[in-house]
Design a protein around this motif. Structure first.
Motif, PDB file in Angstrom:
ATOM      1  N   VAL A 189       0.842  -1.207   0.000  1.00 35.16           N
ATOM      2  CA  VAL A 189       0.000   0.000   0.000  1.00 35.16           C
ATOM      3  C   VAL A 189       0.878   1.258   0.000  1.00 35.16           C
ATOM      4  CG1 VAL A 189      -1.776   1.254   1.282  1.00 35.16           C
ATOM      5  CG2 VAL A 189      -1.974  -1.220   0.992  1.00 35.16           C
ATOM      6  N   LEU A 190       1.997   1.233   0.695  1.00 37.73           N
ATOM      7  CA  LEU A 190       2.914   2.382   0.647  1.00 37.73           C
ATOM      8  C   LEU A 190       3.501   2.562  -0.747  1.00 37.73           C
ATOM      9  CD1 LEU A 190       4.676   2.158   4.115  1.00 37.73           C
ATOM     10  CD2 LEU A 190       3.352   4.102   3.253  1.00 37.73           C
ATOM     11  N   GLN A 191       3.660   1.469  -1.495  1.00 37.93           N
ATOM     12  CA  GLN A 191       4.111   1.591  -2.887  1.00 37.93           C
ATOM     13  C   GLN A 191       3.055   2.313  -3.729  1.00 37.93           C
ATOM     14  OE1 GLN A 191       4.986  -2.528  -3.805  1.00 37.93           O
ATOM     15  NE2 GLN A 191       7.130  -2.298  -3.230  1.00 37.93           N
ATOM     16  N   GLU A 192       1.783   2.085  -3.416  1.00 36.18           N
ATOM     17  CA  GLU A 192       0.703   2.814  -4.101  1.00 36.18           C
ATOM     18  C   GLU A 192       0.787   4.305  -3.768  1.00 36.18           C
ATOM     19  OE1 GLU A 192      -2.089   1.821  -6.224  1.00 36.18           O
ATOM     20  OE2 GLU A 192      -0.619   0.238  -6.501  1.00 36.18           O
ATOM     21  N   VAL A 193       1.020   4.602  -2.508  1.00 33.56           N
ATOM     22  CA  VAL A 193       1.162   5.999  -2.081  1.00 33.56           C
ATOM     23  C   VAL A 193       2.296   6.663  -2.861  1.00 33.56           C
ATOM     24  CG1 VAL A 193       1.842   7.500  -0.155  1.00 33.56           C
ATOM     25  CG2 VAL A 193       0.187   5.664   0.228  1.00 33.56           C
ATOM     26  N   ALA A 194       3.397   5.952  -3.023  1.00 37.45           N
ATOM     27  CA  ALA A 194       4.589   6.499  -3.676  1.00 37.45           C
ATOM     28  C   ALA A 194       4.350   6.862  -5.145  1.00 37.45           C
ATOM     29  CB  ALA A 194       5.754   5.525  -3.553  1.00 37.45           C
ATOM     30  N   LYS A 195       3.262   6.395  -5.739  1.00 35.00           N
ATOM     31  CA  LYS A 195       2.957   6.739  -7.133  1.00 35.00           C
ATOM     32  C   LYS A 195       2.832   8.249  -7.331  1.00 35.00           C
ATOM     33  CE  LYS A 195       0.429   2.634  -8.736  1.00 35.00           C
ATOM     34  NZ  LYS A 195      -0.883   2.192  -9.257  1.00 35.00           N
ATOM     35  N   LYS A 240       4.701  10.521  -6.055  1.00 39.28           N
ATOM     36  CA  LYS A 240       5.975  11.183  -5.765  1.00 39.28           C
ATOM     37  C   LYS A 240       6.442  12.107  -6.882  1.00 39.28           C
ATOM     38  CE  LYS A 240       9.122   8.337  -4.323  1.00 39.28           C
ATOM     39  NZ  LYS A 240      10.311   7.516  -3.997  1.00 39.28           N
ATOM     40  N   LYS A 241       6.124  11.792  -8.124  1.00 43.21           N
ATOM     41  CA  LYS A 241       6.650  12.557  -9.269  1.00 43.21           C
ATOM     42  C   LYS A 241       6.101  13.986  -9.340  1.00 43.21           C
ATOM     43  CE  LYS A 241       7.345   8.443 -12.028  1.00 43.21           C
ATOM     44  NZ  LYS A 241       6.536   7.465 -12.705  1.00 43.21           N
ATOM     45  N   LYS A 242       4.942  14.210  -8.752  1.00 43.51           N
ATOM     46  CA  LYS A 242       4.333  15.545  -8.774  1.00 43.51           C
ATOM     47  C   LYS A 242       4.194  16.040  -7.339  1.00 43.51           C
ATOM     48  CE  LYS A 242       1.766  14.777 -13.038  1.00 43.51           C
ATOM     49  NZ  LYS A 242       0.422  14.699 -13.634  1.00 43.51           N
ATOM     50  N   GLU A 260       4.946   7.771   7.714  1.00 43.33           N
ATOM     51  CA  GLU A 260       5.545   6.780   6.803  1.00 43.33           C
ATOM     52  C   GLU A 260       5.242   7.141   5.346  1.00 43.33           C
ATOM     53  OE1 GLU A 260       4.181   2.882   7.934  1.00 43.33           O
ATOM     54  OE2 GLU A 260       5.080   3.030   9.906  1.00 43.33           O
ATOM     55  N   ALA A 261       4.029   7.624   5.100  1.00 45.54           N
ATOM     56  CA  ALA A 261       3.664   8.040   3.741  1.00 45.54           C
ATOM     57  C   ALA A 261       4.511   9.238   3.307  1.00 45.54           C
ATOM     58  CB  ALA A 261       2.173   8.367   3.667  1.00 45.54           C
ATOM     59  N   CYS A 262       4.808  10.142   4.236  1.00 45.81           N
ATOM     60  CA  CYS A 262       5.695  11.274   3.919  1.00 45.81           C
ATOM     61  C   CYS A 262       7.039  10.755   3.420  1.00 45.81           C
ATOM     62  CB  CYS A 262       5.925  12.156   5.149  1.00 45.81           C
ATOM     63  SG  CYS A 262       4.556  13.230   5.603  1.00 45.81           S
ATOM     64  N   TYR A 263       7.583   9.761   4.112  1.00 42.74           N
ATOM     65  CA  TYR A 263       8.874   9.201   3.700  1.00 42.74           C
ATOM     66  C   TYR A 263       8.762   8.546   2.328  1.00 42.74           C
ATOM     67  CZ  TYR A 263      10.228  10.017   8.555  1.00 42.74           C
ATOM     68  OH  TYR A 263      10.496  10.610   9.767  1.00 42.74           O
ATOM     69  N   ALA A 264       7.652   7.853   2.073  1.00 40.98           N
ATOM     70  CA  ALA A 264       7.451   7.194   0.771  1.00 40.98           C
ATOM     71  C   ALA A 264       7.382   8.225  -0.358  1.00 40.98           C
ATOM     72  CB  ALA A 264       6.182   6.347   0.789  1.00 40.98           C
ATOM     73  N   LEU A 265       6.943   9.432  -0.019  1.00 43.92           N
ATOM     74  CA  LEU A 265       6.782  10.501  -1.010  1.00 43.92           C
ATOM     75  C   LEU A 265       7.946  11.500  -0.994  1.00 43.92           C
ATOM     76  CD1 LEU A 265       2.981  11.080  -0.419  1.00 43.92           C
ATOM     77  CD2 LEU A 265       4.017  10.188  -2.511  1.00 43.92           C
ATOM     78  N   ASP A 266       8.981  11.202  -0.210  1.00 48.09           N
ATOM     79  CA  ASP A 266      10.140  12.101  -0.073  1.00 48.09           C
ATOM     80  C   ASP A 266       9.742  13.500   0.401  1.00 48.09           C
ATOM     81  OD1 ASP A 266      11.892  10.089  -0.828  1.00 48.09           O
ATOM     82  OD2 ASP A 266      11.892  10.693  -2.933  1.00 48.09           O
ATOM     83  N   LEU A 267       8.814  13.542   1.341  1.00 54.27           N
ATOM     84  CA  LEU A 267       8.382  14.817   1.933  1.00 54.27           C
ATOM     85  C   LEU A 267       8.768  14.841   3.410  1.00 54.27           C
ATOM     86  CD1 LEU A 267       4.784  15.074   0.434  1.00 54.27           C
ATOM     87  CD2 LEU A 267       6.787  16.403  -0.235  1.00 54.27           C
ATOM     88  N   PRO A 268       9.219  15.980   3.917  1.00 52.42           N
ATOM     89  CA  PRO A 268       9.578  16.058   5.336  1.00 52.42           C
ATOM     90  C   PRO A 268       8.311  16.091   6.206  1.00 52.42           C
ATOM     91  CG  PRO A 268       9.908  18.181   4.260  1.00 52.42           C
ATOM     92  CD  PRO A 268       9.489  17.223   3.189  1.00 52.42           C
ATOM     93  N   PRO A 269       8.161  15.143   7.141  1.00 56.33           N
ATOM     94  CA  PRO A 269       6.964  15.106   7.981  1.00 56.33           C
ATOM     95  C   PRO A 269       6.715  16.407   8.753  1.00 56.33           C
ATOM     96  CG  PRO A 269       8.197  13.070   8.211  1.00 56.33           C
ATOM     97  CD  PRO A 269       9.043  13.997   7.396  1.00 56.33           C
ATOM     98  N   HIS A 270       7.788  17.086   9.150  1.00 62.76           N
ATOM     99  CA  HIS A 270       7.623  18.322   9.928  1.00 62.76           C
ATOM    100  C   HIS A 270       6.869  19.404   9.139  1.00 62.76           C
ATOM    101  CE1 HIS A 270      10.766  20.685   7.888  1.00 62.76           C
ATOM    102  NE2 HIS A 270      11.440  19.552   7.818  1.00 62.76           N
TER     103      HIS A 270
END
Length: 151
Positions: free
Chosen positions: A96-102, A104-106, A137-147
């Protein structure tokens, strides 16, 4: 202002930001990532009870931004992700986190997916620590800083 009031204000602001971007959030990647995010929030404590699943499905159906997509399609995708998490939570979470990572490009879509997770998680007035953890965890999958999202 108490923590709960501050959180409700943040969730309201995020929903307002999402609605403002509604016309930019129409891709399949955003749709898939959003439904994965909703399933992660519903299963944040490791289980998905039927009432939680119905509640999140209702929130999906009434969210202005998600109305860009057919409700039955969203329901099918949400249910599929929930089924993965119910069958084997740890293995399902990876999928499911791989789905979230889709998304990431935008970056705008990636941020919107996180905002949807926060809005859904806080809809009952209690964005608990398990829900915060899956959104982190989804933030990390998307390369976004949780803070950036107060996590």
């Amino acid at each position: 202002m108490g923590l709960l009031d501050r959180f409700k204000e943040t969730a309201t602001q995020m929903q307002t930001q999402l609605v403002a971007k509604k016309n930019d959030l129409k891709s399949g990647a955003f749709r898939d990532a959003s439904m994965a995010m909703c399933a992660l929030v519903a299963a944040a404590d490791g289980t998905i009870d039927p009432s939680e699943r119905r509640k999140v499905a209702q929130l999906i159906a009434t969210n202005d931004v998600l109305q860009n997509f057919p409700a039955d399609d969203l329901q099918r995708r949400f249910d599929g992700n929930c089924d993965k998490l119910s069958a084997d939570f740890d293995f399902g979470r990876v999928s499911v986190l791989q789905e979230v990572a889709k998304a990431k490009k935008k970056p705008a879509e990636a941020r919107a997916v996180i905002q949807i997770g926060i809005v859904i998680g806080g809809a009952d007035g209690d964005f608990d620590k398990d829900e915060q953890q899956v959104v982190r965890e989804a933030c990390y999958a998307l390369d976004l800083p949780p803070h950036e999202f107060g996590l």
